[in-house]
Design a protein around this motif. Structure first.
Motif, mmCIF file in Angstrom:
data_model
loop_
_atom_site.group_PDB
_atom_site.id
_atom_site.type_symbol
_atom_site.label_atom_id
_atom_site.label_comp_id
_atom_site.label_asym_id
_atom_site.label_seq_id
_atom_site.Cartn_x
_atom_site.Cartn_y
_atom_site.Cartn_z
ATOM 1 N N VAL A 151 -41.830 -109.191 -60.487
ATOM 2 C CA VAL A 151 -40.033 -110.191 -60.352
ATOM 3 C C VAL A 151 -40.605 -111.462 -59.486
ATOM 4 O O VAL A 151 -41.511 -110.910 -58.432
ATOM 5 C CB VAL A 151 -38.954 -109.106 -59.863
ATOM 6 N N THR A 152 -39.907 -112.601 -60.320
ATOM 7 C CA THR A 152 -40.465 -114.154 -60.130
ATOM 8 C C THR A 152 -39.950 -113.796 -58.213
ATOM 9 O O THR A 152 -39.113 -113.816 -58.018
ATOM 10 C CB THR A 152 -38.945 -114.724 -60.514
ATOM 11 N N TYR A 173 -40.832 -111.799 -64.422
ATOM 12 C CA TYR A 173 -39.710 -112.201 -65.077
ATOM 13 C C TYR A 173 -38.746 -112.243 -64.084
ATOM 14 O O TYR A 173 -39.017 -111.840 -62.460
ATOM 15 C CB TYR A 173 -39.266 -111.364 -65.770
ATOM 16 N N GLY A 174 -37.142 -112.675 -64.422
ATOM 17 C CA GLY A 174 -35.763 -112.549 -62.965
ATOM 18 C C GLY A 174 -35.673 -111.258 -62.582
ATOM 19 O O GLY A 174 -35.306 -110.894 -61.991
ATOM 20 N N GLY A 175 -35.919 -110.197 -63.487
ATOM 21 C CA GLY A 175 -35.361 -108.742 -63.635
ATOM 22 C C GLY A 175 -36.415 -108.097 -64.143
ATOM 23 O O GLY A 175 -37.415 -107.909 -64.597
ATOM 24 N N GLU A 178 -36.193 -107.333 -67.780
ATOM 25 C CA GLU A 178 -37.793 -108.332 -69.045
ATOM 26 C C GLU A 178 -38.399 -107.066 -69.047
ATOM 27 O O GLU A 178 -39.014 -107.105 -69.550
ATOM 28 C CB GLU A 178 -37.398 -109.359 -68.482
ATOM 29 N N THR B 63 -31.041 -120.785 -69.847
ATOM 30 C CA THR B 63 -31.888 -119.293 -69.282
ATOM 31 C C THR B 63 -31.938 -118.422 -70.045
ATOM 32 O O THR B 63 -33.013 -117.733 -71.036
ATOM 33 C CB THR B 63 -30.517 -118.041 -68.092
ATOM 34 N N LEU B 67 -35.193 -116.831 -71.816
ATOM 35 C CA LEU B 67 -36.071 -115.834 -71.910
ATOM 36 C C LEU B 67 -36.105 -115.505 -73.096
ATOM 37 O O LEU B 67 -36.912 -114.876 -73.282
ATOM 38 C CB LEU B 67 -34.894 -115.189 -71.452
ATOM 39 N N VAL B 166 -34.882 -123.644 -64.343
ATOM 40 C CA VAL B 166 -34.104 -122.073 -65.123
ATOM 41 C C VAL B 166 -35.931 -122.033 -65.699
ATOM 42 O O VAL B 166 -36.006 -120.329 -65.598
ATOM 43 C CB VAL B 166 -33.483 -122.695 -66.470
ATOM 44 N N VAL B 169 -37.096 -118.628 -64.581
ATOM 45 C CA VAL B 169 -37.153 -117.176 -64.917
ATOM 46 C C VAL B 169 -38.393 -115.955 -65.972
ATOM 47 O O VAL B 169 -38.064 -115.131 -66.171
ATOM 48 C CB VAL B 169 -35.857 -116.640 -65.752
ATOM 49 N N SER B 180 -38.246 -118.910 -54.263
ATOM 50 C CA SER B 180 -37.941 -117.614 -54.203
ATOM 51 C C SER B 180 -38.967 -117.080 -53.700
ATOM 52 O O SER B 180 -38.698 -115.984 -52.917
ATOM 53 C CB SER B 180 -37.168 -117.333 -54.639
#
Lengths: 276, 222
Positions: A151-152, A173-175, A178, B63, B67, B166, B169, B180
């Motif tokens: 996760v990112t 990935y964001g989660g 994915e 997004t 993705l 974005v 992601v 982050s």
């Protein structure tokens, strides 16, 4: 070095302005702490096995721990208000007093201890890999040739980049979902994060039998219960509750109930280390 | 107060953001111009494609488009953009592809509004001189249209700069991804966000000012 200093210095002005306005805007709407016989607990709501929202309420190991601790502190299940505590906001939730404590895969680290205090730890997790059932990854050295997914920005992703496998192909990935779809389709070879989280996913109905844990102990993550900085009274009470939970067998029962189907070789309950 | 910045490549991350912005800006300018050309063309099929593309793409959240490039194109259909074994390069190119696809729709619409500012008599005059449609467009209409839409284009460019976040992601290591990581490690949500917000202001404020000045200079006086 110099350039960094310049960047830092030039950010001061703006930051000061921003923090000043932020202080003014503080509202007292989120008063959840203490009194009235209610307790607000921060949890994760999207991690199977640890803390997940289901049609029948919240389920998972963190939830079971939170309920047990709350009971020992004198709160019934109906007195608990659950509140989602996303990773990025955990420190702020505690600092503002929006939650009384946080049980949400919250690893105890030195940087975090500057902002909040911890009780526990109540669980020892390791960074591990989730791989397809037919594959095998025996040692950390194999990682450099693999396509990994995480996760990112997560600690696990950073560990891969900086420590275990700087040459590995890391897809961020964001989660986790994915990554799981990539793992299922073969686009990546392994999903890496804490084994407790992986076990939760492997135990999910739609993935049962497809994935397994590789069993590499790449790092130690001590999950603690986050509390307001310096609240040694609550810390002592929670520590006592956790000790009791381990001693009377509820701890092991909770672990088995939540991670059972994943063949997860969990560590025995860790020693309480966080004391005032 | 800022000692936690040690060990993070802040400038490197923003450099990736700048690269994403530049490549995507060039790409969406080209693709957007082609789309605008299609939308005003005399061929019904091209007009139909142009308006369908714009209306579909600009109404899908960015997004999801980004993705889709990674999970759909790369993971499922095996479109690796010439970098099958290098995830870093691959996600960067995929992100540029997604950003171009999305912002071209906005560039197209900005440009089309510019085309509408050119008096219709000019197109008629050009036609009567015997110019073909492409000649009318490239020699007469578009040069004037571009000059009148520098302001709106600056808006699109500023939005594009910020929308590069974005790309985090799918794991492009630009500013938002570093942010982050830092928040995860340092537990300084407000301060770190403010630093990154400041970084983006540093990128977009000059863009807006310079293009605002250009816009005044090149505007067609009618």
């Amino acid at each position: 070095m110099n350039l960094r200093k310049v960047t830092a210095a030039s950010a001061v002005a703006l930051t000061l302005a921003l923090t000043a306005t932020a202080c003014g805007g503080d509202s007292d709407s989120g008063s959840g702490s203490g009194g009235g016989g209610k307790v607000t607990i921060g949890i994760k709501v999207d991690q199977p096995g640890l803390g997940q929202e289901t049609p029948d309420g919240y389920k998972g190991f963190d939830i079971d721990v939170a309920k047990y601790v709350a009971k020992q502190l004198g709160y019934g299940e109906s007195d608990i208000t659950w509140k989602e505590a996303p990773s990025k906001e955990r420190e702020n939730l505690l600092r503002r007093g929006d939650v009384d404590f946080i049980v949400a895969t919250y690893s105890i680290t030195d940087q975090r201890k500057e902002k909040v205090s911890f009780a526990g730890p109540y669980f020892l997790a390791h960074q591990d890999l989730l791989i397809r059932t037919k594959d095998n990854i025996k040692s950390g050295d194999d990682l450099n040739k693999k396509k990994l997914c995480s996760v990112t920005g997560s600690t696990s992703a950073q560990n891969v980049k900086k420590k275990f496998a700087p040459d590995a192909q890391l897809q961020e990935y964001g989660g986790y979902s994915e990554c799981l779809s990539g793992l299922e389709s073969g686009a990546v070879d392994a999903l890496t994060t804490d084994d407790s989280i992986l076990a939760g996913y492997a135990a999910q109905q739609q993935y049962q039998g497809k994935f397994k844990l590789a069993g590499l102990n790449l790092s130690d993550e001590h999950y603690g219960i986050g509390i307001k900085k310096g609240d040694t009274e609550l810390q002592g009470k929670i520590n006592a509750a956790l000790k009791k939970m381990v001693d009377d067998g509820s701890w092991e029962k909770a672990v088995k109930a939540n991670f059972g189907p994943a063949n997860y070789d969990f560590e025995p309950a860790p020693q309480i280390t966080e004391q005032g | 107060m800022f000692d936690f910045l040690e060990g993070y490549d802040l400038l490197g991350a923003f450099w990736v953001t700048v690269q994403l912005t530049v490549y995507s800006a060039v790409g969406s300018l080209i693709w957007g111009t082609l789309l605008a050309g299609m939308r005003v063309s005399p061929v019904p099929l091209m007009r139909g494609f142009g308006s369908a593309y714009v209306n579909v793409v600009r109404n899908i959240p960015l997004t999801i488009i980004i993705l889709f490039t990674a999970m759909g194109l790369a993971d499922t259909f095996g479109v690796t953009m010439g970098a099958a074994d290098d995830v870093k390069t691959r996600v960067f190119r995929l992100a540029v592809l997604g950003l171009v696809a999305y912002h071209a729709a906005f560039v197209c619409e900005a440009l089309r509004s510019g085309i509408n500012t050119v008096p219709v008599g000019q197109a008629e005059a050009a036609r009567s001189l015997g110019l073909r449609f492409t000649q009318v467009l490239t020699l007469v209409i578009l040069p004037q249209a571009f000059r009148s839409v520098v302001g709106p284009m600056a808006n699109v460019l500023i939005a594009l700069t910020k929308n590069t976040t974005v790309a985090a992601v799918i794991g492009v290591s630009e500013a938002a991804l570093l942010m982050s990581e830092m928040i995860e490690n340092e537990a300084e949500l407000l301060l770190i966000s403010a630093i990154f917000a400041f970084g983006f202001v540093c990128l977009t404020l000059p863009t807006g000012l310079i293009l605002g000045w250009v816009s005044k200079r090149v505007a067609v006086k009618r």
